[in-house]
Design an enzyme around this catalytic site. Structure first.
Site, PDB file in Angstrom:
ATOM      1  N   ASP A 227      12.918  -4.259   4.894  1.00 13.96           N
ATOM      2  CA  ASP A 227      12.955  -3.977   3.601  1.00 13.96           C
ATOM      3  C   ASP A 227      12.321  -2.666   3.364  1.00 13.96           C
ATOM      4  O   ASP A 227      11.945  -1.828   4.482  1.00 13.96           O
ATOM      5  CB  ASP A 227      12.202  -4.995   2.813  1.00 13.96           C
ATOM      6  CG  ASP A 227      10.996  -5.741   3.516  1.00 13.96           C
ATOM      7  OD1 ASP A 227      10.236  -4.825   4.015  1.00 13.96           O
ATOM      8  OD2 ASP A 227      11.067  -6.912   3.822  1.00 13.96           O
ATOM      9  N   LYS A 249      13.070  -4.951  -1.081  1.00 16.28           N
ATOM     10  CA  LYS A 249      12.666  -5.499  -2.083  1.00 16.28           C
ATOM     11  C   LYS A 249      11.477  -4.816  -2.514  1.00 16.28           C
ATOM     12  O   LYS A 249      10.767  -4.038  -2.251  1.00 16.28           O
ATOM     13  CB  LYS A 249      11.920  -6.819  -1.658  1.00 16.28           C
ATOM     14  CG  LYS A 249      12.843  -7.695  -1.377  1.00 16.28           C
ATOM     15  CD  LYS A 249      12.470  -9.179  -1.083  1.00 16.28           C
ATOM     16  CE  LYS A 249      11.236  -9.267  -0.486  1.00 16.28           C
ATOM     17  NZ  LYS A 249      10.844 -10.710  -0.200  1.00 16.28           N
ATOM     18  N   GLY A 280       7.113  -5.346   6.748  1.00 14.36           N
ATOM     19  CA  GLY A 280       5.907  -4.472   6.556  1.00 14.36           C
ATOM     20  C   GLY A 280       4.516  -5.585   6.697  1.00 14.36           C
ATOM     21  O   GLY A 280       4.720  -6.716   6.349  1.00 14.36           O
ATOM     22  N   ASP A 282       2.159  -7.842   8.065  1.00 13.69           N
ATOM     23  CA  ASP A 282       2.275  -9.230   8.723  1.00 13.69           C
ATOM     24  C   ASP A 282       3.287 -10.062   8.088  1.00 13.69           C
ATOM     25  O   ASP A 282       3.197 -10.056   6.675  1.00 13.69           O
ATOM     26  CB  ASP A 282       0.990  -9.980   8.858  1.00 13.69           C
ATOM     27  CG  ASP A 282       1.078 -11.188   9.596  1.00 13.69           C
ATOM     28  OD1 ASP A 282       0.910 -11.262  10.847  1.00 13.69           O
ATOM     29  OD2 ASP A 282       1.205 -12.290   8.967  1.00 13.69           O
ATOM     30  N   THR A 310      -1.862  -6.276   9.098  1.00 16.25           N
ATOM     31  CA  THR A 310      -1.468  -6.318   7.707  1.00 16.25           C
ATOM     32  C   THR A 310      -2.067  -5.202   6.930  1.00 16.25           C
ATOM     33  O   THR A 310      -3.119  -4.817   7.384  1.00 16.25           O
ATOM     34  CB  THR A 310      -2.193  -7.679   7.066  1.00 16.25           C
ATOM     35  OG1 THR A 310      -1.597  -7.967   5.906  1.00 16.25           O
ATOM     36  CG2 THR A 310      -3.586  -8.139   6.991  1.00 16.25           C
ATOM     37  N   MET A 362      -0.604  -5.959  -4.029  1.00 17.18           N
ATOM     38  CA  MET A 362       0.644  -6.023  -5.280  1.00 17.18           C
ATOM     39  C   MET A 362      -0.447  -6.251  -6.535  1.00 17.18           C
ATOM     40  O   MET A 362      -0.208  -6.788  -7.469  1.00 17.18           O
ATOM     41  CB  MET A 362       1.495  -7.276  -5.270  1.00 17.18           C
ATOM     42  CG  MET A 362       2.428  -6.994  -4.125  1.00 17.18           C
ATOM     43  SD  MET A 362       3.618  -8.680  -3.999  1.00 17.18           S
ATOM     44  CE  MET A 362       2.662  -9.442  -2.762  1.00 17.18           C
ATOM     45  N   GLY A 391      -2.399   2.990   3.075  1.00 18.00           N
ATOM     46  CA  GLY A 391      -3.083   2.564   4.236  1.00 18.00           C
ATOM     47  C   GLY A 391      -2.172   2.532   5.709  1.00 18.00           C
ATOM     48  O   GLY A 391      -1.411   1.890   5.756  1.00 18.00           O
TER      49      GLY A 391
HETATM   50  N1  SAH Z   1       3.164  -8.332   4.411  1.00 16.35           N
HETATM   51  C1  SAH Z   1       2.674  -7.412   4.168  1.00 16.35           C
HETATM   52  C2  SAH Z   1       2.348  -7.363   2.540  1.00 16.35           C
HETATM   53  C3  SAH Z   1       3.705  -7.453   1.576  1.00 16.35           C
HETATM   54  S1  SAH Z   1       3.061  -7.413  -0.038  1.00 16.35           S
HETATM   55  C4  SAH Z   1       1.411  -7.033   4.606  1.00 16.35           C
HETATM   56  O1  SAH Z   1       1.022  -7.809   5.599  1.00 16.35           O
HETATM   57  O2  SAH Z   1       0.855  -6.055   4.620  1.00 16.35           O
HETATM   58  C5  SAH Z   1       3.214  -5.713  -0.568  1.00 16.35           C
HETATM   59  C6  SAH Z   1       1.874  -5.173  -0.985  1.00 16.35           C
HETATM   60  O3  SAH Z   1       1.185  -4.922   0.291  1.00 16.35           O
HETATM   61  C7  SAH Z   1       2.033  -3.834  -1.558  1.00 16.35           C
HETATM   62  O4  SAH Z   1       2.134  -4.159  -2.840  1.00 16.35           O
HETATM   63  C8  SAH Z   1       0.589  -3.568  -1.318  1.00 16.35           C
HETATM   64  O5  SAH Z   1      -0.329  -3.976  -2.053  1.00 16.35           O
HETATM   65  C9  SAH Z   1       0.540  -3.803   0.013  1.00 16.35           C
HETATM   66  N2  SAH Z   1       0.855  -2.824   0.936  1.00 16.35           N
HETATM   67  C10 SAH Z   1       1.671  -3.035   2.005  1.00 16.35           C
HETATM   68  N3  SAH Z   1       1.366  -1.913   2.684  1.00 16.35           N
HETATM   69  C11 SAH Z   1       0.613  -1.118   2.282  1.00 16.35           C
HETATM   70  C12 SAH Z   1       0.048   0.164   2.682  1.00 16.35           C
HETATM   71  N4  SAH Z   1       0.687   0.889   3.878  1.00 16.35           N
HETATM   72  N5  SAH Z   1      -1.128   0.759   1.834  1.00 16.35           N
HETATM   73  C13 SAH Z   1      -1.601  -0.147   1.048  1.00 16.35           C
HETATM   74  N6  SAH Z   1      -1.122  -1.174   0.722  1.00 16.35           N
HETATM   75  C14 SAH Z   1      -0.044  -1.742   1.066  1.00 16.35           C
END
Ligand code: SAH
Length: 462
Positions: A227, A249, A280, A282, A310, A362, A391
Protein backbone atom coordinates in the site's frame (compact mmCIF):
# COMPACT_ATOMS: atom_id res chain seq x y z
CA UNK A 1 22.26 4.87 -14.12
CA UNK A 2 24.94 6.24 -16.42
CA UNK A 3 26.17 2.87 -17.77
CA UNK A 4 24.05 -0.13 -18.60
CA UNK A 5 25.43 -3.35 -17.10
CA UNK A 6 25.56 -6.41 -19.36
CA UNK A 7 27.63 -9.58 -19.51
CA UNK A 8 29.39 -10.32 -22.81
CA UNK A 9 29.94 -13.81 -24.18
CA UNK A 10 33.52 -13.60 -25.44
CA UNK A 11 34.19 -17.33 -25.72
CA UNK A 12 36.19 -17.92 -28.91
CA UNK A 13 35.99 -14.25 -29.89
CA UNK A 14 38.92 -11.93 -30.34
CA UNK A 15 39.85 -9.15 -27.93
CA UNK A 16 42.48 -6.62 -28.92
CA UNK A 17 44.93 -5.50 -26.25
CA UNK A 18 47.05 -2.51 -27.16
CA UNK A 19 50.03 -1.65 -25.00
CA UNK A 20 52.67 -3.26 -22.85
CA UNK A 21 52.77 -3.16 -19.07
CA UNK A 22 51.05 -3.96 -15.81
CA UNK A 23 47.74 -2.24 -16.50
CA UNK A 24 47.10 -4.10 -19.75
CA UNK A 25 48.14 -7.39 -18.11
CA UNK A 26 45.50 -6.89 -15.43
CA UNK A 27 42.86 -6.61 -18.16
CA UNK A 28 44.22 -9.63 -20.04
CA UNK A 29 43.58 -12.00 -17.17
CA UNK A 30 39.78 -11.75 -16.87
CA UNK A 31 39.46 -11.70 -20.67
CA UNK A 32 41.38 -14.96 -20.87
CA UNK A 33 39.21 -16.45 -18.09
CA UNK A 34 36.15 -15.54 -20.17
CA UNK A 35 37.60 -17.56 -23.04
CA UNK A 36 38.53 -14.66 -25.33
CA UNK A 37 41.32 -15.07 -27.89
CA UNK A 38 43.76 -12.28 -27.14
CA UNK A 39 45.30 -10.28 -29.99
CA UNK A 40 48.18 -8.23 -28.63
CA UNK A 41 49.92 -5.25 -30.16
CA UNK A 42 52.12 -2.40 -29.00
CA UNK A 43 51.39 -0.11 -31.95
CA UNK A 44 47.99 0.63 -33.41
CA UNK A 45 47.02 -0.30 -36.92
CA UNK A 46 43.40 -0.15 -38.12
CA UNK A 47 43.66 -3.69 -39.50
CA UNK A 48 44.14 -4.92 -35.94
CA UNK A 49 40.45 -4.25 -35.34
CA UNK A 50 39.26 -6.69 -38.01
CA UNK A 51 37.07 -9.35 -36.42
CA UNK A 52 37.53 -7.92 -32.94
CA UNK A 53 34.69 -8.05 -30.39
CA UNK A 54 36.26 -5.70 -27.86
CA UNK A 55 39.38 -3.55 -27.54
CA UNK A 56 41.37 -2.33 -24.57
CA UNK A 57 44.34 0.01 -24.50
CA UNK A 58 46.81 0.98 -21.78
CA UNK A 59 50.51 1.60 -21.33
CA UNK A 60 50.93 2.86 -24.92
CA UNK A 61 51.76 6.20 -26.53
CA UNK A 62 49.05 8.85 -26.34
CA UNK A 63 48.47 9.08 -30.10
CA UNK A 64 48.26 5.28 -30.36
CA UNK A 65 45.59 5.16 -27.64
CA UNK A 66 43.61 7.99 -29.24
CA UNK A 67 43.77 6.32 -32.64
CA UNK A 68 42.54 3.04 -31.18
CA UNK A 69 39.66 4.76 -29.38
CA UNK A 70 38.55 6.72 -32.44
CA UNK A 71 38.82 3.81 -34.88
CA UNK A 72 37.05 1.34 -32.58
CA UNK A 73 34.20 3.74 -31.88
CA UNK A 74 33.83 4.49 -35.59
CA UNK A 75 33.42 0.78 -36.20
CA UNK A 76 31.07 0.21 -33.27
CA UNK A 77 33.57 -1.93 -31.37
CA UNK A 78 33.40 -1.44 -27.60
CA UNK A 79 36.64 0.16 -26.45
CA UNK A 80 38.21 0.94 -23.07
CA UNK A 81 41.34 3.01 -22.58
CA UNK A 82 42.43 2.41 -19.00
CA UNK A 83 41.92 5.45 -16.73
CA UNK A 84 40.82 7.62 -19.67
CA UNK A 85 37.06 7.92 -19.29
CA UNK A 86 36.78 10.32 -22.24
CA UNK A 87 38.25 7.73 -24.62
CA UNK A 88 36.06 4.84 -23.45
CA UNK A 89 32.79 3.53 -24.80
CA UNK A 90 32.49 1.07 -21.93
CA UNK A 91 33.94 0.82 -18.44
CA UNK A 92 35.42 -2.22 -16.75
CA UNK A 93 33.69 -3.09 -13.48
CA UNK A 94 35.33 -4.44 -10.35
CA UNK A 95 34.63 -8.16 -10.44
CA UNK A 96 33.76 -10.77 -7.83
CA UNK A 97 34.30 -14.11 -9.53
CA UNK A 98 32.45 -17.17 -8.22
CA UNK A 99 32.16 -18.74 -11.63
CA UNK A 100 29.46 -19.20 -12.90
CA UNK A 101 28.30 -16.44 -10.55
CA UNK A 102 29.87 -13.12 -11.42
CA UNK A 103 29.27 -9.86 -9.62
CA UNK A 104 30.28 -6.70 -11.47
CA UNK A 105 30.50 -3.40 -9.60
CA UNK A 106 30.66 0.05 -11.09
CA UNK A 107 30.57 3.53 -9.65
CA UNK A 108 30.04 4.94 -13.12
CA UNK A 109 33.65 6.07 -13.07
CA UNK A 110 32.99 8.36 -10.10
CA UNK A 111 35.02 6.55 -7.46
CA UNK A 112 36.88 3.39 -8.49
CA UNK A 113 38.30 3.10 -4.97
CA UNK A 114 34.79 2.84 -3.62
CA UNK A 115 34.06 0.08 -6.11
CA UNK A 116 36.99 -1.86 -4.68
CA UNK A 117 35.61 -1.39 -1.16
CA UNK A 118 32.22 -2.64 -2.25
CA UNK A 119 33.91 -5.60 -3.89
CA UNK A 120 35.68 -6.50 -0.66
CA UNK A 121 32.39 -6.47 1.20
CA UNK A 122 30.79 -8.72 -1.37
CA UNK A 123 33.81 -11.02 -1.44
CA UNK A 124 33.45 -11.41 2.31
CA UNK A 125 29.71 -12.02 2.14
CA UNK A 126 29.74 -14.70 -0.56
CA UNK A 127 30.91 -18.19 0.38
CA UNK A 128 34.03 -19.19 -1.63
CA UNK A 129 32.27 -22.22 -3.15
CA UNK A 130 29.13 -20.37 -4.18
CA UNK A 131 30.05 -21.08 -7.78
CA UNK A 132 29.92 -24.82 -7.13
CA UNK A 133 26.42 -24.42 -5.78
CA UNK A 134 25.31 -22.46 -8.84
CA UNK A 135 26.89 -25.08 -11.10
CA UNK A 136 25.03 -27.80 -9.22
CA UNK A 137 21.69 -26.07 -9.78
CA UNK A 138 22.69 -25.56 -13.42
CA UNK A 139 23.29 -29.28 -13.93
CA UNK A 140 19.78 -30.04 -12.66
CA UNK A 141 18.06 -27.35 -14.72
CA UNK A 142 16.63 -29.62 -17.42
CA UNK A 143 15.55 -32.34 -14.98
CA UNK A 144 13.99 -29.68 -12.77
CA UNK A 145 11.91 -28.27 -15.62
CA UNK A 146 10.69 -31.72 -16.53
CA UNK A 147 9.79 -32.69 -12.96
CA UNK A 148 8.23 -29.36 -11.98
CA UNK A 149 6.72 -27.64 -15.02
CA UNK A 150 5.06 -25.06 -12.76
CA UNK A 151 7.32 -22.00 -12.32
CA UNK A 152 6.16 -21.27 -8.79
CA UNK A 153 6.71 -24.90 -7.78
CA UNK A 154 10.20 -24.77 -9.23
CA UNK A 155 11.05 -21.59 -7.44
CA UNK A 156 9.73 -22.92 -4.15
CA UNK A 157 11.79 -26.08 -4.58
CA UNK A 158 14.95 -24.13 -5.35
CA UNK A 159 14.38 -21.78 -2.41
CA UNK A 160 14.37 -24.83 -0.18
CA UNK A 161 17.27 -26.65 -1.77
CA UNK A 162 19.55 -23.63 -2.11
CA UNK A 163 19.12 -22.84 1.57
CA UNK A 164 19.10 -26.48 2.69
CA UNK A 165 21.22 -29.61 2.92
CA UNK A 166 22.30 -29.84 -0.75
CA UNK A 167 23.63 -26.27 -0.51
CA UNK A 168 25.44 -26.96 2.75
CA UNK A 169 27.16 -29.92 1.15
CA UNK A 170 28.10 -28.07 -2.02
CA UNK A 171 29.48 -25.12 -0.07
CA UNK A 172 31.51 -27.54 2.04
CA UNK A 173 33.09 -28.94 -1.12
CA UNK A 174 31.33 -32.33 -0.82
CA UNK A 175 30.26 -32.35 -4.46
CA UNK A 176 29.08 -35.96 -4.87
CA UNK A 177 26.99 -35.87 -1.71
CA UNK A 178 25.50 -32.52 -2.73
CA UNK A 179 24.51 -34.01 -6.08
CA UNK A 180 22.81 -36.96 -4.38
CA UNK A 181 20.98 -34.74 -1.87
CA UNK A 182 19.72 -32.52 -4.69
CA UNK A 183 18.42 -35.52 -6.65
CA UNK A 184 16.76 -36.93 -3.55
CA UNK A 185 15.03 -33.64 -2.77
CA UNK A 186 13.77 -33.44 -6.35
CA UNK A 187 12.16 -36.85 -6.07
CA UNK A 188 10.12 -35.77 -3.09
CA UNK A 189 9.12 -32.33 -4.39
CA UNK A 190 5.37 -31.64 -4.58
CA UNK A 191 4.28 -30.78 -8.14
CA UNK A 192 1.46 -28.50 -7.06
CA UNK A 193 2.73 -25.83 -4.71
CA UNK A 194 0.82 -24.64 -1.71
CA UNK A 195 0.73 -20.85 -1.46
CA UNK A 196 1.72 -18.97 1.64
CA UNK A 197 1.02 -15.40 2.66
CA UNK A 198 3.53 -13.45 4.71
CA UNK A 199 2.19 -10.35 6.41
CA UNK A 200 5.39 -8.39 6.50
CA UNK A 201 6.15 -5.15 8.31
CA UNK A 202 8.00 -2.86 5.91
CA UNK A 203 9.08 -0.46 8.66
CA UNK A 204 8.82 3.30 8.29
CA UNK A 205 10.56 3.73 4.94
CA UNK A 206 14.34 3.38 5.11
CA UNK A 207 15.39 0.10 3.51
CA UNK A 208 17.91 -0.63 6.25
CA UNK A 209 15.18 -0.57 8.86
CA UNK A 210 13.72 -3.74 7.36
CA UNK A 211 14.25 -6.88 9.40
CA UNK A 212 16.55 -9.52 7.91
CA UNK A 213 13.55 -11.83 7.70
CA UNK A 214 11.54 -9.27 5.75
CA UNK A 215 14.48 -8.80 3.41
CA UNK A 216 14.75 -12.55 2.78
CA UNK A 217 11.02 -12.91 2.13
CA UNK A 218 11.05 -9.95 -0.26
CA UNK A 219 13.78 -11.73 -2.18
CA UNK A 220 11.70 -14.91 -2.41
CA UNK A 221 8.27 -13.48 -3.15
CA UNK A 222 6.24 -14.31 -6.25
CA UNK A 223 3.80 -11.48 -5.60
CA UNK A 224 4.03 -8.37 -3.47
CA UNK A 225 0.83 -6.71 -2.33
CA UNK A 226 1.58 -3.28 -0.92
CA UNK A 227 0.00 0.00 0.00
CA UNK A 228 0.82 3.67 -0.04
CA UNK A 229 2.95 3.77 3.10
CA UNK A 230 5.52 1.33 1.70
CA UNK A 231 8.48 3.29 0.35
CA UNK A 232 10.15 2.85 -3.01
CA UNK A 233 13.42 2.11 -1.20
CA UNK A 234 11.81 -0.92 0.43
CA UNK A 235 10.14 -2.11 -2.77
CA UNK A 236 13.53 -1.96 -4.47
CA UNK A 237 14.64 -4.76 -2.16
CA UNK A 238 12.12 -7.16 -3.67
CA UNK A 239 12.81 -9.78 -6.31
CA UNK A 240 12.93 -7.98 -9.65
CA UNK A 241 10.46 -10.28 -11.36
CA UNK A 242 7.99 -10.47 -8.49
CA UNK A 243 4.57 -9.17 -9.50
CA UNK A 244 3.56 -6.02 -7.61
CA UNK A 245 -0.02 -5.22 -6.74
CA UNK A 246 -0.80 -1.81 -5.30
CA UNK A 247 -3.83 -1.78 -3.04
CA UNK A 248 -3.00 1.70 -1.79
CA UNK A 249 -5.04 2.94 1.04
CA UNK A 250 -5.41 6.49 2.09
CA UNK A 251 -7.56 7.62 4.95
CA UNK A 252 -11.08 8.09 3.61
CA UNK A 253 -9.88 7.11 0.15
CA UNK A 254 -9.54 3.35 0.20
CA UNK A 255 -8.44 2.23 -3.25
CA UNK A 256 -9.43 -1.33 -2.50
CA UNK A 257 -11.84 -2.15 0.34
CA UNK A 258 -10.34 -4.37 3.06
CA UNK A 259 -12.64 -7.27 2.19
CA UNK A 260 -11.32 -7.23 -1.36
CA UNK A 261 -7.73 -7.16 -0.17
CA UNK A 262 -8.46 -10.18 2.01
CA UNK A 263 -10.06 -11.97 -0.93
CA UNK A 264 -7.10 -11.09 -3.17
CA UNK A 265 -4.61 -12.56 -0.70
CA UNK A 266 -6.63 -15.78 -0.46
CA UNK A 267 -6.93 -16.07 -4.23
CA UNK A 268 -3.20 -15.50 -4.85
CA UNK A 269 -2.29 -18.12 -2.24
CA UNK A 270 -4.72 -20.61 -3.78
CA UNK A 271 -2.90 -20.10 -7.09
CA UNK A 272 0.11 -21.49 -5.29
CA UNK A 273 2.00 -18.25 -5.03
CA UNK A 274 4.30 -17.06 -2.33
CA UNK A 275 2.69 -13.79 -1.38
CA UNK A 276 4.28 -11.00 0.62
CA UNK A 277 1.67 -8.62 1.96
CA UNK A 278 3.86 -5.62 2.70
CA UNK A 279 2.52 -3.11 5.18
CA UNK A 280 4.04 0.14 6.40
CA UNK A 281 5.52 -0.07 9.91
CA UNK A 282 4.27 -3.13 11.73
CA UNK A 283 1.39 -5.19 10.31
CA UNK A 284 -0.30 -5.53 13.69
CA UNK A 285 -0.13 -1.87 14.71
CA UNK A 286 -3.09 -0.03 13.14
CA UNK A 287 -2.37 -1.91 9.95
CA UNK A 288 -5.45 -4.13 9.79
CA UNK A 289 -3.07 -7.05 9.71
CA UNK A 290 -5.26 -8.75 12.27
CA UNK A 291 -8.18 -8.79 9.86
CA UNK A 292 -6.03 -10.17 7.05
CA UNK A 293 -4.58 -12.88 9.29
CA UNK A 294 -8.09 -13.84 10.35
CA UNK A 295 -9.35 -14.03 6.77
CA UNK A 296 -6.39 -16.22 5.84
CA UNK A 297 -6.95 -18.49 8.84
CA UNK A 298 -10.62 -18.86 7.93
CA UNK A 299 -9.68 -19.77 4.36
CA UNK A 300 -7.12 -22.31 5.61
CA UNK A 301 -4.18 -20.49 3.99
CA UNK A 302 -0.78 -20.91 5.66
CA UNK A 303 0.46 -17.52 6.78
CA UNK A 304 3.08 -15.90 8.92
CA UNK A 305 3.41 -12.44 10.44
CA UNK A 306 6.76 -10.64 10.33
CA UNK A 307 7.02 -7.64 12.64
CA UNK A 308 8.33 -4.29 11.50
CA UNK A 309 9.54 -1.05 13.08
CA UNK A 310 6.34 0.82 13.80
CA UNK A 311 6.03 4.56 13.14
CA UNK A 312 6.11 5.57 16.81
CA UNK A 313 9.47 3.88 17.36
CA UNK A 314 10.90 5.30 14.14
CA UNK A 315 9.67 8.84 14.83
CA UNK A 316 10.99 8.74 18.38
CA UNK A 317 14.39 7.43 17.33
CA UNK A 318 14.94 9.85 14.49
CA UNK A 319 13.96 12.94 16.46
CA UNK A 320 15.64 11.97 19.72
CA UNK A 321 12.46 11.68 21.80
CA UNK A 322 12.69 8.76 24.24
CA UNK A 323 9.21 7.20 24.49
CA UNK A 324 9.85 6.25 28.09
CA UNK A 325 12.26 7.93 30.44
CA UNK A 326 13.08 7.34 34.08
CA UNK A 327 10.85 9.46 36.32
CA UNK A 328 9.27 11.26 33.36
CA UNK A 329 7.31 8.55 31.54
CA UNK A 330 6.75 5.04 32.79
CA UNK A 331 4.44 3.90 30.04
CA UNK A 332 3.70 4.62 26.42
CA UNK A 333 0.38 4.16 24.64
CA UNK A 334 -0.22 3.77 20.92
CA UNK A 335 -3.62 5.19 20.00
CA UNK A 336 -5.37 6.08 16.78
CA UNK A 337 -7.11 9.30 15.86
CA UNK A 338 -8.97 7.54 13.07
CA UNK A 339 -12.72 7.64 13.43
CA UNK A 340 -15.64 6.08 11.66
CA UNK A 341 -18.25 8.64 12.59
CA UNK A 342 -16.06 11.68 13.32
CA UNK A 343 -16.08 11.09 17.09
CA UNK A 344 -12.82 10.17 18.83
CA UNK A 345 -13.57 7.07 20.84
CA UNK A 346 -10.62 7.11 23.26
CA UNK A 347 -10.38 6.55 27.00
CA UNK A 348 -9.34 10.13 27.74
CA UNK A 349 -9.43 9.68 31.51
CA UNK A 350 -6.72 7.02 31.22
CA UNK A 351 -4.73 8.82 28.52
CA UNK A 352 -4.73 12.15 30.38
CA UNK A 353 -2.78 10.93 33.40
CA UNK A 354 0.63 12.57 33.65
CA UNK A 355 3.86 10.57 33.53
CA UNK A 356 3.09 8.71 30.34
CA UNK A 357 3.69 9.15 26.62
CA UNK A 358 0.94 9.08 24.04
CA UNK A 359 1.66 8.29 20.38
CA UNK A 360 -1.29 8.96 18.10
CA UNK A 361 -1.42 7.41 14.63
CA UNK A 362 -3.65 9.03 12.00
CA UNK A 363 -4.10 11.82 14.52
CA UNK A 364 -3.62 15.00 12.50
CA UNK A 365 -7.12 15.21 10.99
CA UNK A 366 -8.78 14.89 14.40
CA UNK A 367 -6.17 16.82 16.39
CA UNK A 368 -8.65 19.29 17.87
CA UNK A 369 -10.79 16.54 19.35
CA UNK A 370 -7.70 14.85 20.79
CA UNK A 371 -6.50 18.07 22.44
CA UNK A 372 -9.94 18.92 23.82
CA UNK A 373 -10.50 15.38 25.12
CA UNK A 374 -7.17 15.24 26.92
CA UNK A 375 -7.43 18.74 28.39
CA UNK A 376 -11.03 18.17 29.53
CA UNK A 377 -9.86 15.00 31.26
CA UNK A 378 -7.22 16.97 33.15
CA UNK A 379 -4.03 16.80 31.10
CA UNK A 380 -2.09 20.08 31.45
CA UNK A 381 -2.27 22.09 28.18
CA UNK A 382 1.39 23.01 28.79
CA UNK A 383 2.40 19.35 28.34
CA UNK A 384 5.04 19.20 25.59
CA UNK A 385 3.79 17.78 22.31
CA UNK A 386 5.21 17.30 18.83
CA UNK A 387 4.14 16.12 15.44
CA UNK A 388 6.73 14.11 13.48
CA UNK A 389 6.46 13.81 9.72
CA UNK A 390 8.18 11.03 7.77
CA UNK A 391 9.81 9.42 10.79
CA UNK A 392 12.33 6.69 9.98
CA UNK A 393 12.86 7.76 6.40
CA UNK A 394 15.99 9.79 7.05
CA UNK A 395 13.94 12.89 6.27
CA UNK A 396 11.94 13.27 9.44
CA UNK A 397 10.59 16.69 10.30
CA UNK A 398 9.66 17.55 13.85
CA UNK A 399 7.13 20.25 14.70
CA UNK A 400 7.18 21.19 18.36
CA UNK A 401 4.58 22.75 20.59
CA UNK A 402 2.41 21.90 23.54
CA UNK A 403 -0.81 19.96 23.96
CA UNK A 404 -2.64 23.28 23.97
CA UNK A 405 -1.04 24.50 20.76
CA UNK A 406 -1.39 21.23 18.82
CA UNK A 407 -4.07 22.69 16.55
CA UNK A 408 -1.63 25.34 15.40
CA UNK A 409 1.22 22.85 15.13
CA UNK A 410 -0.92 20.59 12.94
CA UNK A 411 -1.39 23.43 10.45
CA UNK A 412 2.30 23.07 9.61
CA UNK A 413 1.95 19.42 8.60
CA UNK A 414 2.30 18.91 4.87
CA UNK A 415 -0.55 17.24 3.02
CA UNK A 416 -0.06 13.63 2.03
CA UNK A 417 2.91 13.11 4.36
CA UNK A 418 2.52 10.53 7.15
CA UNK A 419 2.69 12.21 10.53
CA UNK A 420 2.55 11.02 14.10
CA UNK A 421 1.44 12.97 17.17
CA UNK A 422 3.47 12.59 20.36
CA UNK A 423 2.27 14.00 23.66
CA UNK A 424 4.09 13.77 26.97
CA UNK A 425 6.80 15.11 29.22
CA UNK A 426 9.44 13.18 27.22
CA UNK A 427 8.85 15.45 24.23
CA UNK A 428 10.28 18.36 26.19
CA UNK A 429 13.39 16.44 27.19
CA UNK A 430 16.14 16.75 24.67
CA UNK A 431 19.19 14.57 25.12
CA UNK A 432 22.27 16.68 25.99
CA UNK A 433 23.71 15.87 22.56
CA UNK A 434 21.37 14.91 19.78
CA UNK A 435 22.62 11.97 17.67
CA UNK A 436 23.16 14.12 14.59
CA UNK A 437 25.22 16.63 16.52
CA UNK A 438 27.34 13.78 17.84
CA UNK A 439 27.97 12.81 14.24
CA UNK A 440 26.40 9.38 14.68
CA UNK A 441 23.63 9.63 12.14
CA UNK A 442 23.65 11.82 9.07
CA UNK A 443 20.36 13.65 8.84
CA UNK A 444 19.03 16.53 6.79
CA UNK A 445 19.08 19.87 8.50
CA UNK A 446 15.35 19.88 9.17
CA UNK A 447 15.34 16.62 11.15
CA UNK A 448 15.07 16.97 14.88
CA UNK A 449 15.08 20.73 14.70
CA UNK A 450 12.73 22.77 16.79
CA UNK A 451 10.34 24.74 14.64
CA UNK A 452 11.00 28.25 15.90
CA UNK A 453 7.54 29.59 15.12
CA UNK A 454 5.68 26.79 16.75
CA UNK A 455 7.93 25.79 19.60
CA UNK A 456 7.00 27.11 23.01
CA UNK A 457 3.64 28.53 22.01
CA UNK A 458 2.61 28.38 25.64
CA UNK A 459 -0.49 26.70 26.91
CA UNK A 460 -3.14 28.63 25.04
CA UNK A 461 -5.34 26.65 22.69
CA UNK A 462 -4.77 27.22 19.02
N1 SAH B 1 1.19 -0.08 10.57
C1 SAH B 1 1.74 1.26 10.58
C2 SAH B 1 0.70 2.31 10.89
C3 SAH B 1 -0.36 2.42 9.85
S1 SAH B 1 -1.55 3.67 10.23
C4 SAH B 1 2.89 1.32 11.58
O1 SAH B 1 3.08 0.38 12.36
O2 SAH B 1 3.62 2.30 11.57
C5 SAH B 1 -0.95 5.03 9.31
C6 SAH B 1 -0.44 6.11 10.23
O3 SAH B 1 0.83 5.74 10.76
C7 SAH B 1 -0.19 7.42 9.56
O4 SAH B 1 -1.39 8.18 9.47
C8 SAH B 1 0.78 8.08 10.52
O5 SAH B 1 0.12 8.59 11.65
C9 SAH B 1 1.60 6.90 10.96
N2 SAH B 1 2.82 6.76 10.19
C10 SAH B 1 3.13 5.77 9.34
N3 SAH B 1 4.37 5.94 8.85
C11 SAH B 1 4.84 7.08 9.40
C12 SAH B 1 6.06 7.80 9.29
N4 SAH B 1 7.03 7.36 8.51
N5 SAH B 1 6.20 8.92 10.02
C13 SAH B 1 5.22 9.36 10.82
N6 SAH B 1 4.06 8.72 10.95
C14 SAH B 1 3.86 7.61 10.25
Amino acid sequence: MRHFPAFLDLAGRTALLLGEGEAIERKAQPLARAGAALRRATRFDPALLDGVALAIGADAAEDELRALSAAAQARGIPVNIVDRAELCSFIMPAIVDRDPITVAISTGGAAPTLARMVRQKIEAALPPRLGALAALAGRFQARLRAALPDVAARRRFLDGVLAGRPAELALAGRAAEAEAAFAQALEGAPAAPVGTVFLVGAGPGAADLLTLRALRLLGEADVIVHDRLVSGAVLDMARRDAARIFVGKERANHCLPQAEINALLVRLAREGRRVVRLKGGDPFVFGRGGEEAQALAEAGIPHEVVPGVTAALACAAETGIPLTHREVARSVTFATGHTRDGRLDLDFAALARPGQTLAVYMGVATIGALRDGLVAAGRDPATPAAIVENGGTGEARRLDGTLGSLGLVAKGVRAGVPALVLVGEVVGRRPPTAPAEAGLAPRPASAGRQEPVLAGQGSGRA
